[in-house]
Design a protein around this motif. Structure first.
Motif, PDB file in Angstrom:
ATOM      1  N   PHE A  40       0.802  -1.217   0.000  1.00 26.58           N
ATOM      2  CA  PHE A  40       0.000   0.000   0.000  1.00 26.58           C
ATOM      3  C   PHE A  40       0.835   1.267   0.000  1.00 26.58           C
ATOM      4  CE2 PHE A  40      -2.396  -3.290   2.275  1.00 26.58           C
ATOM      5  CZ  PHE A  40      -3.391  -3.476   1.343  1.00 26.58           C
ATOM      6  N   GLY A  41       2.115   1.183  -0.215  1.00 31.15           N
ATOM      7  CA  GLY A  41       2.945   2.367  -0.305  1.00 31.15           C
ATOM      8  C   GLY A  41       3.472   2.826   1.040  1.00 31.15           C
ATOM      9  N   ILE A  42       3.963   4.041   1.085  1.00 29.79           N
ATOM     10  CA  ILE A  42       4.635   4.571   2.263  1.00 29.79           C
ATOM     11  C   ILE A  42       3.670   4.842   3.418  1.00 29.79           C
ATOM     12  CG2 ILE A  42       4.505   7.018   1.680  1.00 29.79           C
ATOM     13  CD1 ILE A  42       7.569   5.222   3.022  1.00 29.79           C
ATOM     14  N   GLU A  43       2.409   5.044   3.137  1.00 28.23           N
ATOM     15  CA  GLU A  43       1.447   5.349   4.183  1.00 28.23           C
ATOM     16  C   GLU A  43       1.299   4.205   5.179  1.00 28.23           C
ATOM     17  OE1 GLU A  43      -0.272   8.125   5.017  1.00 28.23           O
ATOM     18  OE2 GLU A  43       0.974   9.104   3.523  1.00 28.23           O
ATOM     19  N   LYS A  44       1.558   2.988   4.754  1.00 28.22           N
ATOM     20  CA  LYS A  44       1.430   1.851   5.659  1.00 28.22           C
ATOM     21  C   LYS A  44       2.392   1.989   6.830  1.00 28.22           C
ATOM     22  CE  LYS A  44       1.930  -3.123   5.805  1.00 28.22           C
ATOM     23  NZ  LYS A  44       2.448  -4.261   5.102  1.00 28.22           N
ATOM     24  N   GLY A  45       3.624   2.376   6.564  1.00 33.95           N
ATOM     25  CA  GLY A  45       4.609   2.567   7.622  1.00 33.95           C
ATOM     26  C   GLY A  45       4.242   3.704   8.544  1.00 33.95           C
ATOM     27  N   ARG A  46       3.714   4.765   7.985  1.00 42.14           N
ATOM     28  CA  ARG A  46       3.316   5.914   8.802  1.00 42.14           C
ATOM     29  C   ARG A  46       2.129   5.566   9.686  1.00 42.14           C
ATOM     30  NH1 ARG A  46       3.253  10.596   5.336  1.00 42.14           N
ATOM     31  NH2 ARG A  46       5.437  10.599   5.865  1.00 42.14           N
ATOM     32  N   TRP A  47       1.140   4.869   9.143  1.00 40.04           N
ATOM     33  CA  TRP A  47      -0.032   4.491   9.945  1.00 40.04           C
ATOM     34  C   TRP A  47       0.345   3.499  11.033  1.00 40.04           C
ATOM     35  CZ3 TRP A  47      -4.158   7.109  10.639  1.00 40.04           C
ATOM     36  CH2 TRP A  47      -4.624   7.942   9.647  1.00 40.04           C
ATOM     37  N   GLY A  48       1.243   2.597  10.741  1.00 43.27           N
ATOM     38  CA  GLY A  48       1.707   1.667  11.767  1.00 43.27           C
ATOM     39  C   GLY A  48       2.406   2.386  12.900  1.00 43.27           C
ATOM     40  N   ALA A  49       3.202   3.396  12.549  1.00 38.17           N
ATOM     41  CA  ALA A  49       3.878   4.185  13.576  1.00 38.17           C
ATOM     42  C   ALA A  49       2.878   4.964  14.416  1.00 38.17           C
ATOM     43  CB  ALA A  49       4.878   5.135  12.919  1.00 38.17           C
ATOM     44  N   ILE A  50       1.854   5.506  13.779  1.00 35.69           N
ATOM     45  CA  ILE A  50       0.842   6.269  14.516  1.00 35.69           C
ATOM     46  C   ILE A  50       0.049   5.354  15.451  1.00 35.69           C
ATOM     47  CG2 ILE A  50      -1.295   7.582  14.241  1.00 35.69           C
ATOM     48  CD1 ILE A  50       0.011   8.818  11.722  1.00 35.69           C
ATOM     49  N   VAL A  51      -0.273   4.154  14.979  1.00 37.60           N
ATOM     50  CA  VAL A  51      -0.983   3.194  15.840  1.00 37.60           C
ATOM     51  C   VAL A  51      -0.122   2.833  17.043  1.00 37.60           C
ATOM     52  CG1 VAL A  51      -1.804   0.809  15.936  1.00 37.60           C
ATOM     53  CG2 VAL A  51      -2.470   2.272  14.043  1.00 37.60           C
ATOM     54  N   ALA A  52       1.160   2.586  16.813  1.00 29.73           N
ATOM     55  CA  ALA A  52       2.059   2.234  17.910  1.00 29.73           C
ATOM     56  C   ALA A  52       2.239   3.404  18.876  1.00 29.73           C
ATOM     57  CB  ALA A  52       3.408   1.800  17.367  1.00 29.73           C
ATOM     58  N   LEU A  53       2.329   4.609  18.335  1.00 26.71           N
ATOM     59  CA  LEU A  53       2.469   5.784  19.198  1.00 26.71           C
ATOM     60  C   LEU A  53       1.183   6.105  19.956  1.00 26.71           C
ATOM     61  CD1 LEU A  53       4.665   8.138  17.006  1.00 26.71           C
ATOM     62  CD2 LEU A  53       5.260   7.093  19.193  1.00 26.71           C
TER      63      LEU A  53
END
Length: 121
Positions: A46-59
């Motif tokens: 799904f592109g770069i947004e997957k990494g960002r959303w995972g980080a936001i969920v973890a944070l």
């Protein structure tokens, strides 16, 4: 019956402390796993947004787990092994801290690898 016996919970009793500590530990573990996945696969299907959303969920999950673990730690009566959730709360504090640290690292990495021109993702 002595005071330690009165404070100790049964093995099969799901007290409020045990339930809170278990919930906090599972939430912290979910945050740590999602952050680990965001770190290992920041650009997936799904592109770069997957990494960002995972980080936001973890944070989000990490500090909530630490807050709930801290609440159970502060309100538990007795020590470790009394069945009041103190051991699980300490685990939740540690796992929540790990989730927060990994989430911050994943968010920093996703910002570094994000396209600057706003092109297709």
């Amino acid at each position: 019956m002595d005071s330690a016996g009165a404070l100790a919970a049964s093995i099969y009793t799901m007290s409020a402390g045990r339930l809170g500590a278990t919930t906090a530990a599972v939430l912290g573990l979910i945050g740590a796993v999602v952050a680990g996945l965001a770190l290992t696969r920041p650009t997936g299907r799904f592109g770069i947004e997957k990494g960002r959303w995972g980080a936001i969920v973890a944070l989000s999950a990490g500090p909530v787990a630490m807050a709930l673990g801290g609440l159970v730690t502060a309100t538990s009566e007795g020590g470790l092994g009394t069945g009041n959730g103190l051991g699980g709360a300490i685990v939740a504090l540690v796992v929540g801290l790990i989730a927060t640290a990994l989430g911050g690292l994943a968010l920093t990495r996703s910002r570094r690898t994000a396209p600057a021109h706003g092109g297709p993702r």
